[in-house]
Enzyme design. Structure first.
Site, PDB file in Angstrom:
ATOM      1  N   ASP A  52      17.586  -8.988   3.702  1.00 60.06           N
ATOM      2  CA  ASP A  52      17.437  -7.170   4.145  1.00 60.06           C
ATOM      3  C   ASP A  52      17.506  -6.840   2.729  1.00 60.06           C
ATOM      4  O   ASP A  52      16.585  -7.459   1.064  1.00 60.06           O
ATOM      5  CB  ASP A  52      19.289  -7.650   3.690  1.00 60.06           C
ATOM      6  CG  ASP A  52      19.533  -8.105   5.182  1.00 60.06           C
ATOM      7  OD1 ASP A  52      18.891  -8.466   5.498  1.00 60.06           O
ATOM      8  OD2 ASP A  52      20.890  -8.177   4.637  1.00 60.06           O
ATOM      9  N   TYR A 111      19.342 -20.816  -1.306  1.00 61.03           N
ATOM     10  CA  TYR A 111      19.647 -18.777  -1.966  1.00 61.03           C
ATOM     11  C   TYR A 111      20.641 -19.352  -2.989  1.00 61.03           C
ATOM     12  O   TYR A 111      21.129 -20.543  -3.071  1.00 61.03           O
ATOM     13  CB  TYR A 111      20.701 -18.102  -0.934  1.00 61.03           C
ATOM     14  CG  TYR A 111      19.326 -18.061   0.230  1.00 61.03           C
ATOM     15  CD1 TYR A 111      18.592 -16.727  -0.147  1.00 61.03           C
ATOM     16  CD2 TYR A 111      19.565 -18.193   1.702  1.00 61.03           C
ATOM     17  CE1 TYR A 111      17.996 -15.524   0.952  1.00 61.03           C
ATOM     18  CE2 TYR A 111      18.088 -17.756   2.397  1.00 61.03           C
ATOM     19  CZ  TYR A 111      17.750 -15.787   1.863  1.00 61.03           C
ATOM     20  OH  TYR A 111      17.539 -16.025   3.319  1.00 61.03           O
TER      21      TYR A 111
END
EC number: 5.4.99.12
Length: 250
Positions: A52, A111
């Site tokens: 994003d 992540y």
């Protein structure tokens, strides 16, 4: 056409995410334009994970096809030369089999989320973390995180605009640890829903400040209700740190 696998690093702060858009600058656009300049033809790159706006990567993986056989060090170095001054770098390049797919061949994505947990705001690196000035209990956050492991419907942590066909995902890792003033969240799965990691981190923050216990975090998951989720953690703290693939065959 020879296929190449690139490992790419970028600072997502100034980009509108990974995926090419009509108006806003994206990482995909910057990389494709740089490669096209040295290759002499338009190219399309395909990534392992579409980050994003504001999300960073130290180990994004992409594949692309070129119309001639280039040395891998030339692909890396020429890409970087044309990427300047963008905050994007090709860390490595290698030739791969024609059936390699950066997205569909991936076994697991990793992540990391960084929280600066102290009263004083950061003077440095504020684009790479979430500053939470109130005290957080990392042990409570880790205990709550373990209730989310496994295969579940993660609708409670899913963005309203998420386009995934199913909200069911298998979460392999969700660890929380404090190192000095920082709280680090490490998570791994084959794939994640849109905003899933940031939604989970925001909910774990509530566990850290005592507003939810481990059972309460599990209740959020079981509710499948996005309105029960904690605040969406800011994009700045999130970084894609790795992608796993099967070992190449003989």
């Amino acid at each position: 056409m020879p296929r190449y696998k690139l490992v790419v690093e970028y600072d997502g702060s100034g980009f509108a995410g990974w995926q090419r858009q009509a108006a806003d600058r994206t990482v995909q656009q910057a990389l494709e334009e740089a490669i096209a300049r040295f290759a002499g033809a338009p190219v399309r790159v395909h990534c392992a994970g579409r980050t994003d706006a504001g999300v960073h990567a130290t180990h994004q993986v992409v594949h692309l096809d070129l119309d001639r056989d280039w040395r891998t060090d030339t692909v890396r170095d020429a890409s970087n030369a044309h990427l300047r001054p963008e905050p994007v770098a090709v860390v490595s390049a290698e030739r791969v089999r024609p059936d390699f797919d950066a997205r569909h061949s991936a076994l697991r994505r990793h992540y990391r989320y960084r929280i600066l947990n102290r009263r004083s705001p950061p003077a440095l690196g504020r684009a790479y973390l979430w500053h939470v000035p109130w005290s957080l209990d990392a042990h409570a956050m880790h205990a709550a995180a373990q209730t989310l492991l496994g295969r579940h419907d993660f609708s409670a942590f899913r963005a309203a605009e998420c386009q995934a066909n199913s909200p069911v995902r298998t979460l392999d890792q969700l660890d929380v640890a404090r190192i000095g003033d920082e709280i680090l969240v490490a998570t791994s799965a084959r794939s994640f829903l849109h905003h899933q990691v940031r939604g989970m981190v925001g909910t774990l923050m509530l566990a850290g400040c005592g507003r939810l216990d481990a059972a309460g975090v599990r209740a959020v998951l079981d509710s499948r209700d996005r309105t029960r989720c904690g605040p969406l953690a800011p994009a700045a703290g999130l970084t894609l740190t790795g992608v796993d693939y099967p070992e190449p065959g003989p």
